[in-house]
Design a protein around this motif. Structure first.
Motif, PDB file in Angstrom:
ATOM      1  N   PHE A  36       9.192  -6.193  -6.377  1.00  0.00           N
ATOM      2  CA  PHE A  36       8.962  -6.545  -5.728  1.00  0.00           C
ATOM      3  C   PHE A  36       8.311  -5.323  -4.434  1.00  0.00           C
ATOM      4  N   GLU A  37       8.899  -4.032  -4.724  1.00  0.00           N
ATOM      5  CA  GLU A  37       8.817  -3.044  -3.787  1.00  0.00           C
ATOM      6  C   GLU A  37       7.047  -2.613  -4.224  1.00  0.00           C
ATOM      7  N   CYS A  38       6.605  -2.893  -5.689  1.00  0.00           N
ATOM      8  CA  CYS A  38       5.176  -2.845  -5.990  1.00  0.00           C
ATOM      9  C   CYS A  38       4.696  -3.507  -6.198  1.00  0.00           C
ATOM     10  N   THR A  39       4.688  -5.124  -5.909  1.00  0.00           N
ATOM     11  CA  THR A  39       3.238  -5.917  -5.406  1.00  0.00           C
ATOM     12  C   THR A  39       3.338  -5.749  -3.859  1.00  0.00           C
ATOM     13  N   LEU A  40       5.097  -5.742  -3.247  1.00  0.00           N
ATOM     14  CA  LEU A  40       4.402  -5.173  -2.065  1.00  0.00           C
ATOM     15  C   LEU A  40       3.560  -3.957  -1.472  1.00  0.00           C
ATOM     16  N   ALA A  41       3.899  -3.442  -2.568  1.00  0.00           N
ATOM     17  CA  ALA A  41       2.809  -2.058  -1.664  1.00  0.00           C
ATOM     18  C   ALA A  41       1.289  -2.107  -2.704  1.00  0.00           C
ATOM     19  N   GLN A  42       1.027  -3.165  -3.939  1.00  0.00           N
ATOM     20  CA  GLN A  42       0.258  -3.957  -4.040  1.00  0.00           C
ATOM     21  C   GLN A  42      -0.321  -4.471  -2.565  1.00  0.00           C
ATOM     22  N   VAL A  43      -0.176  -5.500  -2.009  1.00  0.00           N
ATOM     23  CA  VAL A  43      -0.540  -6.275  -1.135  1.00  0.00           C
ATOM     24  C   VAL A  43      -0.995  -5.623   0.484  1.00  0.00           C
ATOM     25  N   TYR A  44      -0.380  -4.592   0.960  1.00  0.00           N
ATOM     26  CA  TYR A  44      -0.612  -3.724   1.769  1.00  0.00           C
ATOM     27  C   TYR A  44      -1.249  -2.664   1.916  1.00  0.00           C
ATOM     28  N   LYS A  45      -2.107  -2.724   0.370  1.00  0.00           N
ATOM     29  CA  LYS A  45      -2.559  -0.747  -0.205  1.00  0.00           C
ATOM     30  C   LYS A  45      -3.555  -1.089   1.042  1.00  0.00           C
ATOM     31  N   ARG A  46      -4.009   0.434   0.945  1.00  0.00           N
ATOM     32  CA  ARG A  46      -5.887   0.690   2.007  1.00  0.00           C
ATOM     33  C   ARG A  46      -6.419   1.466   1.395  1.00  0.00           C
ATOM     34  N   ALA A  47      -7.893   1.073   0.541  1.00  0.00           N
ATOM     35  CA  ALA A  47      -8.685   2.016   0.924  1.00  0.00           C
ATOM     36  C   ALA A  47      -9.110   3.575   1.536  1.00  0.00           C
ATOM     37  N   ASP A  48      -9.323   4.153   0.631  1.00  0.00           N
ATOM     38  CA  ASP A  48      -8.856   5.987   1.686  1.00  0.00           C
ATOM     39  C   ASP A  48     -10.469   6.328   1.514  1.00  0.00           C
ATOM     40  N   GLY A  49     -11.308   5.225   1.288  1.00  0.00           N
ATOM     41  CA  GLY A  49     -12.577   5.451   1.632  1.00  0.00           C
ATOM     42  C   GLY A  49     -13.628   6.611   0.461  1.00  0.00           C
ATOM     43  N   GLY A  78      -1.030   3.794  -0.231  1.00  0.00           N
ATOM     44  CA  GLY A  78      -0.111   2.766  -0.075  1.00  0.00           C
ATOM     45  C   GLY A  78       1.372   3.069  -0.420  1.00  0.00           C
ATOM     46  N   GLY A  79       2.077   1.994  -0.241  1.00  0.00           N
ATOM     47  CA  GLY A  79       3.525   2.528  -0.525  1.00  0.00           C
ATOM     48  C   GLY A  79       4.272   1.713   0.965  1.00  0.00           C
ATOM     49  N   PRO A  80       5.354   2.389   1.115  1.00  0.00           N
ATOM     50  CA  PRO A  80       6.796   1.807   2.046  1.00  0.00           C
ATOM     51  C   PRO A  80       6.012   2.586   2.768  1.00  0.00           C
ATOM     52  N   ALA A  81       5.657   2.769   3.504  1.00  0.00           N
ATOM     53  CA  ALA A  81       4.847   3.457   5.160  1.00  0.00           C
ATOM     54  C   ALA A  81       3.658   2.432   5.093  1.00  0.00           C
ATOM     55  N   TYR A  82       2.940   1.950   4.306  1.00  0.00           N
ATOM     56  CA  TYR A  82       1.950   0.853   4.581  1.00  0.00           C
ATOM     57  C   TYR A  82       2.469   0.460   4.580  1.00  0.00           C
ATOM     58  N   TYR A  83       3.342  -0.796   3.808  1.00  0.00           N
ATOM     59  CA  TYR A  83       3.534  -2.128   4.185  1.00  0.00           C
ATOM     60  C   TYR A  83       5.160  -1.574   5.297  1.00  0.00           C
ATOM     61  N   ILE A  84       5.288  -0.739   5.788  1.00  0.00           N
ATOM     62  CA  ILE A  84       6.564  -0.727   7.387  1.00  0.00           C
ATOM     63  C   ILE A  84       5.259  -1.219   8.608  1.00  0.00           C
ATOM     64  N   GLN A  85       4.645  -0.196   8.026  1.00  0.00           N
ATOM     65  CA  GLN A  85       3.411  -0.114   9.372  1.00  0.00           C
ATOM     66  C   GLN A  85       2.541  -1.705   9.785  1.00  0.00           C
ATOM     67  N   HIS A  86       2.046  -1.770   8.748  1.00  0.00           N
ATOM     68  CA  HIS A  86       0.801  -3.437   8.423  1.00  0.00           C
ATOM     69  C   HIS A  86       1.693  -4.549   8.119  1.00  0.00           C
ATOM     70  N   GLY A  87       2.760  -4.555   7.481  1.00  0.00           N
ATOM     71  CA  GLY A  87       3.599  -5.199   6.441  1.00  0.00           C
ATOM     72  C   GLY A  87       4.604  -6.012   8.350  1.00  0.00           C
ATOM     73  N   LEU A  88       4.898  -4.820   8.663  1.00  0.00           N
ATOM     74  CA  LEU A  88       6.436  -5.308  10.124  1.00  0.00           C
ATOM     75  C   LEU A  88       5.808  -4.875  11.094  1.00  0.00           C
ATOM     76  N   LYS A  89       5.027  -4.232  11.255  1.00  0.00           N
ATOM     77  CA  LYS A  89       3.871  -3.387  12.349  1.00  0.00           C
ATOM     78  C   LYS A  89       4.975  -2.587  13.380  1.00  0.00           C
ATOM     79  N   LEU A  90       6.039  -1.905  12.631  1.00  0.00           N
ATOM     80  CA  LEU A  90       6.545  -1.390  13.099  1.00  0.00           C
ATOM     81  C   LEU A  90       6.218   0.481  12.636  1.00  0.00           C
ATOM     82  N   LYS A  91       5.420   1.147  13.726  1.00  0.00           N
ATOM     83  CA  LYS A  91       4.836   2.720  12.812  1.00  0.00           C
ATOM     84  C   LYS A  91       5.685   3.025  12.855  1.00  0.00           C
ATOM     85  N   GLY A  92       6.914   3.682  14.381  1.00  0.00           N
ATOM     86  CA  GLY A  92       7.669   4.278  14.035  1.00  0.00           C
ATOM     87  C   GLY A  92       8.359   4.357  13.144  1.00  0.00           C
TER      88      GLY A  92
END
Length: 481
Positions: free
Chosen positions: A105-118, A124-138
């Motif tokens: 589940f943690e690696c699936t979520l990391a894929q779901v909320y990953k970002r292209a780096d240009g 991606g990773g927990p920081a990304y699914y916390i920000q984009h999934g939970l909307k909790l930047k802090g």
């Protein structure tokens, strides 16, 4: 004081949370790790194929194994058996079994909320699914800082000390000189970025893993007639039924679970950072691959170490000494003195790839906090300086502090996993439904998840067709499927 705090947090609270949530994820997902067990091998085979300019699922797997398969598989297992007896091995297995679902589940979520780096790659990773999934930047920033401090700095210094002093004991190499050589090799690798780190891991991880498994299997093969009895001892000791280890029941559970958690890292929030870099057709496929990683780490490599120790004849109840010494002497008891040198060389490869893994975790967290190029170069310089300094310093106090920050890291990740579990279940069901429809390689259609904050560059609205033509709608010309 650090030891007392660490013992309470990582030895009690964290174990309950990881095993408890892992069991919950396992039951709610209808044992996803068992349902997809044989499918794991097919996904692993398919992971060898990559897209031009992007990292393959196999490369992400090798990078995650670079971190999972480390000193914990040699020293950690030795410590577990020393303090918990043979029964600790059984509880390591139990921990890995439920940990496979957490990793899915943690690696699936990391894929779901990953970002292209240009640059054609992903982050991606927990920081990304916390920000984009939970909307909790802090909360995401806190996670990134903890990850940077724990893996980017503290563990790298400790591992430098471990490998340089292991080589000193085996070959009388000067730790400072070894530290300088290690720093130069790492600098060459760092310059190439994640692609070179992945390429080096592709080369070293299979070599170190297969060589270590091969030698331990040789020892097991020479004692094959004793294996059934030893497995019986492991199961009996796990429940206090073996008279020789009856007094170690509590220690067997605690040490088995604790060493299991820190060996396979499932649920700690580290592996998702590398799981997100892969270019895959469906997030669930990377979840399956990373669950396989936990299986390989604990059920294969840790079990090989445990049987090596228990079958060698060197181990006796009440053995006093560290885990590395126990493993070295156990191998030497069967194959001769070169066994000690082999363990030192294996440990060196394990630690070197672990440093690469830890460096990338630190870089990924830094990139989440800032994209400043100067900050990245400063970080690389600090890491290399820490490698040289750590080779000459006993960082046991720093390690105790890092254990505490890693436990806090795991708390944040587990909280996020619990809050995003419904999303993970939706993605898993989509993956399962496509497989039941006969699609061997499911494809993620982001339009079905329009309510989620997805990166359109990572997950375009019109994904490519699914893998098997027979699963496509009938009556459509082949050229249009």
């Amino acid at each position: 004081m650090l030891e007392v705090i660490n013992d309470f947090l990582s030895g009690k609270v964290l174990i309950v949370l990881i095993v408890g949530l892992g069991s919950y994820f396992t039951i709610r997902s209808r044992f996803v790790q068992l349902r997809h067990f044989f499918h794991m091998f097919a996904v692993f085979r398919d992971s060898l194929k990559g897209s031009a300019g992007q990292l393959s699922s196999f490369q992400a797997l090798m990078l995650s194994l670079a971190g999972r398969v480390g000193a914990g598989n040699i020293a950690g297992v030795g410590i577990a058996v020393t303090l918990g007896g043979p029964g600790a091995v059984f509880w390591m297995w139990v921990t890995a079994l439920v940990g496979m679902s957490s990793s899915f589940f943690e690696c699936t979520l990391a894929q779901v909320y990953k970002r292209a780096d240009g640059d054609g790659l992903y982050r991606g990773g927990p920081a990304y699914y916390i920000q984009h999934g939970l909307k909790l930047k802090g909360m995401a920033v806190v996670f990134s800082i903890l990850l940077l401090v724990t893996y980017g700095f503290a563990f790298i210094g400790l591992q430098s000390y471990t490998v340089t002093h292991s080589l000193q004991n085996a070959f009388a190499f000067d730790p400072q000189h070894t530290g300088i050589v290690l720093a130069v090799l790492l600098a060459i690798t760092f310059i190439g970025g994640i692609k070179r780190i992945a390429s080096v891991s592709d080369l070293l991880v299979p070599i170190k893993t297969l060589a270590y498994i091969g030698v331990t299997l040789y020892v097991i093969g020479t004692q094959i007639e004793h294996v059934p009895a030893m497995l019986e001892t492991i199961f009996k000791s796990a429940f206090g039924l073996d008279p020789a280890f009856g007094g170690l029941l509590g220690s067997a559970i605690v040490m088995g679970v604790k060493r299991g958690v820190f060996a396979n890292e499932a649920g700690l929030g580290s592996a998702p950072n590398v799981a997100a870099v892969a270019a895959v057709k469906h997030p669930g496929a990377q979840g399956v691959v990373q669950a396989f990683s936990v299986f390989l780490d604990t059920f294969v490599i840790c079990t090989c170490t445990a049987l090596l120790i228990l079958l060698s004849g060197f181990y006796t109840p009440g053995f006093e000494g560290d885990g590395i010494v126990l493993t070295q002497n156990s191998l030497a008891a069967v194959v001769g003195d070169w066994g000690r040198m082999f363990v030192s060389v294996a440990l060196s490869l394990f630690v070197f790839t672990c440093i690469l893994y830890n460096y990338y975790l630190g870089e990924n967290s830094l990139q989440f906090l800032t994209r400043n190029r100067a900050a990245l170069m400063t970080f690389r310089g600090l890491v290399l300086a820490l490698v040289v300094w750590g080779s000459m310093q006993d960082l046991s106090t720093v390690f105790a502090f890092a254990d505490i920050t890693m436990t806090c890291l795991a708390f944040v990740n587990l909280m996020a996993l619990a809050l995003l579990f419904k999303v993970g279940m939706r993605v898993m069901r989509d993956y399962d439904e496509q497989r039941r429809a006969g699609i061997s390689q499911p494809v993620f259609d982001s339009s079905k998840f329009a309510d989620l904050d997805l990166d359109p560059q990572a997950w375009p609205a019109n994904p490519p067709a699914a893998a098997n033509p027979e699963a496509q709608p009938q009556g459509v010309p082949a050229t249009q499927r």
